[in-house]
Design a protein around this motif. Structure first.
Motif, PDB file in Angstrom:
ATOM      1  N   MET A  60      46.527  35.259  35.718  1.00  0.00           N
ATOM      2  CA  MET A  60      47.103  36.485  34.733  1.00  0.00           C
ATOM      3  C   MET A  60      48.626  36.017  34.881  1.00  0.00           C
ATOM      4  SD  MET A  60      46.727  39.581  37.539  1.00  0.00           S
ATOM      5  CE  MET A  60      45.169  39.712  37.403  1.00  0.00           C
ATOM      6  N   THR A  61      49.216  36.803  33.997  1.00  0.00           N
ATOM      7  CA  THR A  61      50.769  36.647  33.807  1.00  0.00           C
ATOM      8  C   THR A  61      51.305  37.182  34.985  1.00  0.00           C
ATOM      9  OG1 THR A  61      50.994  38.620  32.847  1.00  0.00           O
ATOM     10  CG2 THR A  61      50.397  36.785  31.229  1.00  0.00           C
ATOM     11  N   GLN A  62      52.455  36.809  34.920  1.00  0.00           N
ATOM     12  CA  GLN A  62      53.426  37.381  36.197  1.00  0.00           C
ATOM     13  C   GLN A  62      53.531  38.929  36.142  1.00  0.00           C
ATOM     14  OE1 GLN A  62      53.991  36.185  38.890  1.00  0.00           O
ATOM     15  NE2 GLN A  62      56.014  36.912  39.983  1.00  0.00           N
ATOM     16  N   ALA A  63      53.801  39.457  34.853  1.00  0.00           N
ATOM     17  CA  ALA A  63      54.024  40.662  34.555  1.00  0.00           C
ATOM     18  C   ALA A  63      52.689  41.646  34.926  1.00  0.00           C
ATOM     19  CB  ALA A  63      54.221  41.046  33.156  1.00  0.00           C
ATOM     20  N   ALA A  64      51.404  40.969  34.646  1.00  0.00           N
ATOM     21  CA  ALA A  64      50.347  41.610  34.902  1.00  0.00           C
ATOM     22  C   ALA A  64      49.937  41.865  36.714  1.00  0.00           C
ATOM     23  CB  ALA A  64      49.122  41.065  34.397  1.00  0.00           C
ATOM     24  N   TYR A  65      50.331  40.678  37.202  1.00  0.00           N
ATOM     25  CA  TYR A  65      50.400  40.406  38.421  1.00  0.00           C
ATOM     26  C   TYR A  65      51.019  41.424  39.275  1.00  0.00           C
ATOM     27  CZ  TYR A  65      51.027  38.739  43.258  1.00  0.00           C
ATOM     28  OH  TYR A  65      51.281  38.365  44.788  1.00  0.00           O
ATOM     29  N   LEU A  66      52.467  41.511  38.819  1.00  0.00           N
ATOM     30  CA  LEU A  66      53.121  42.432  39.743  1.00  0.00           C
ATOM     31  C   LEU A  66      52.688  43.758  39.522  1.00  0.00           C
ATOM     32  CD1 LEU A  66      56.448  41.205  38.491  1.00  0.00           C
ATOM     33  CD2 LEU A  66      55.542  40.815  40.908  1.00  0.00           C
ATOM     34  N   LYS A  67      51.924  44.376  38.569  1.00  0.00           N
ATOM     35  CA  LYS A  67      51.606  45.794  38.369  1.00  0.00           C
ATOM     36  C   LYS A  67      50.216  45.689  39.601  1.00  0.00           C
ATOM     37  CE  LYS A  67      52.140  46.390  33.504  1.00  0.00           C
ATOM     38  NZ  LYS A  67      51.561  46.787  32.274  1.00  0.00           N
ATOM     39  N   LEU A  68      49.381  44.811  39.682  1.00  0.00           N
ATOM     40  CA  LEU A  68      48.719  44.828  40.678  1.00  0.00           C
ATOM     41  C   LEU A  68      49.235  45.012  42.321  1.00  0.00           C
ATOM     42  CD1 LEU A  68      45.888  42.556  39.511  1.00  0.00           C
ATOM     43  CD2 LEU A  68      45.694  45.066  39.490  1.00  0.00           C
ATOM     44  N   LEU A  69      50.328  43.970  42.347  1.00  0.00           N
ATOM     45  CA  LEU A  69      51.034  43.820  43.486  1.00  0.00           C
ATOM     46  C   LEU A  69      51.502  45.260  43.686  1.00  0.00           C
ATOM     47  CD1 LEU A  69      51.975  42.297  45.972  1.00  0.00           C
ATOM     48  CD2 LEU A  69      54.102  41.590  44.557  1.00  0.00           C
ATOM     49  N   ASN A  70      52.230  45.742  43.072  1.00  0.00           N
ATOM     50  CA  ASN A  70      52.920  47.183  43.413  1.00  0.00           C
ATOM     51  C   ASN A  70      51.965  48.064  43.824  1.00  0.00           C
ATOM     52  OD1 ASN A  70      55.416  46.105  42.858  1.00  0.00           O
ATOM     53  ND2 ASN A  70      55.629  46.710  40.678  1.00  0.00           N
ATOM     54  N   ALA A  71      50.964  48.316  43.235  1.00  0.00           N
ATOM     55  CA  ALA A  71      49.727  49.313  43.489  1.00  0.00           C
ATOM     56  C   ALA A  71      49.250  48.780  45.040  1.00  0.00           C
ATOM     57  CB  ALA A  71      48.687  49.222  42.363  1.00  0.00           C
ATOM     58  N   ALA A  72      49.029  47.648  45.220  1.00  0.00           N
ATOM     59  CA  ALA A  72      48.475  47.321  46.509  1.00  0.00           C
ATOM     60  C   ALA A  72      49.598  47.598  47.490  1.00  0.00           C
ATOM     61  CB  ALA A  72      48.383  45.933  46.611  1.00  0.00           C
ATOM     62  N   LEU A  73      51.031  47.607  47.316  1.00  0.00           N
ATOM     63  CA  LEU A  73      51.856  47.733  48.182  1.00  0.00           C
ATOM     64  C   LEU A  73      52.410  49.028  48.140  1.00  0.00           C
ATOM     65  CD1 LEU A  73      54.072  44.563  47.920  1.00  0.00           C
ATOM     66  CD2 LEU A  73      52.019  44.777  49.622  1.00  0.00           C
ATOM     67  N   ALA A  74      51.967  50.107  47.318  1.00  0.00           N
ATOM     68  CA  ALA A  74      52.433  51.393  47.146  1.00  0.00           C
ATOM     69  C   ALA A  74      52.078  52.293  48.468  1.00  0.00           C
ATOM     70  CB  ALA A  74      51.889  51.881  45.958  1.00  0.00           C
ATOM     71  N   LYS A  75      51.284  52.059  49.030  1.00  0.00           N
ATOM     72  CA  LYS A  75      50.711  52.839  50.288  1.00  0.00           C
ATOM     73  C   LYS A  75      51.520  52.308  51.389  1.00  0.00           C
ATOM     74  CE  LYS A  75      47.149  55.031  48.136  1.00  0.00           C
ATOM     75  NZ  LYS A  75      47.150  56.464  48.093  1.00  0.00           N
TER      76      LYS A  75
END
Length: 235
Positions: A158-173
């Motif tokens: 996936m693109t870096q932009a799409a990846y960062l959305k998943l990453l931010n969600a995974a690190l939000a907690k």
């Protein structure tokens, strides 16, 4: 990363295309399922972290040099001592024949490297990792760069932009350092991923946590069969 095992310089890389392994999309072939079901390997977690990373850093006939230099190796061993970095090991008759290591933050796991000295050893290690992450409430398995090996197991780019959305969600907690095999299986809502959730499941069906109880309520005593059920159970 480093350019070579003996290169003292370390640098950061941000891939334009990022590979991830969807935790609900790990691909288990019939032959791999048979290997897992038969418990061909004894699989452990966090019992030989230093040996795993050292083996990953070794040169091989098809890979004369690696990106893991001494500084990276030392840093990850410290992270492991602090409960942030983890390893999965595959054994045959007491010999370490496969494994992987990576870093856990929040509900994300960042796979760093893997190795195999026996057919399917790295695939089995990855299957156990995916099962552990699924049961522990993780949301992201970052594989960094795509390879044919990872693609065959279900990894996607996936693109870096799409990846960062998943990453931010995974690190939000809130990020909690797990304590390896001694982790409590009672990670509360809002916490990071629970690395140790699988260990309670494997030690006793009655010790299964939350939804894991449904996953393994009819499982046999075979660790491999329980792993396969964890990989195929739908949420």
């Amino acid at each position: 990363m480093s350019d070579a095992r003996d290169d003292p310089e370390t640098f950061w890389i941000e891939p334009e295309l990022r590979a991830i392994m969807p935790l609900d999309g790990f691909r288990v072939s019939k032959s791999l399922a048979k290997t897992i079901r038969q418990d061909r390997f004894v699989v452990t977690a966090d019992t030989a972290f230093a040996r795993v990373i050292a083996t990953c850093a070794e040169s091989q006939a098809d890979r004369l040099d690696t990106w893991i230099n001494a500084d990276i190796e030392e840093a990850f061993c410290r992270l492991h001592e602090q409960g942030h970095a983890h390893s999965i090991e595959c054994w045959v008759e007491g010999r370490l024949v496969g494994g992987l290591y990576g870093l856990a933050l929040g509900r994300a796991f960042f796979g760093e490297s893997m190795f195999s000295r026996e057919t399917d050893a790295s695939k089995v290690a990855l299957a156990w990792l995916v099962a552990r992450l699924r049961l522990g409430g993780f949301a992201l398995l970052d594989c960094q760069f795509m390879t044919e090996h990872l693609a065959s197991l279900g990894a996607v780019e996936m693109t870096q932009a799409a990846y960062l959305k998943l990453l931010n969600a995974a690190l939000a907690k809130a990020v909690h350092a797990s304590s390896g095999l001694a982790s409590s299986a009672a990670a509360g809502e809002g916490s990071g991923g629970n690395w140790g959730a699988l260990d309670g499941v494997l030690s006793s069906v009655s010790a299964a946590v939350g939804s894991s109880e449904d996953v393994f309520s009819k499982a046999s005593s075979s660790p491999g069969k329980r792993i396969l059920q964890a990989l195929t159970q739908t949420s």
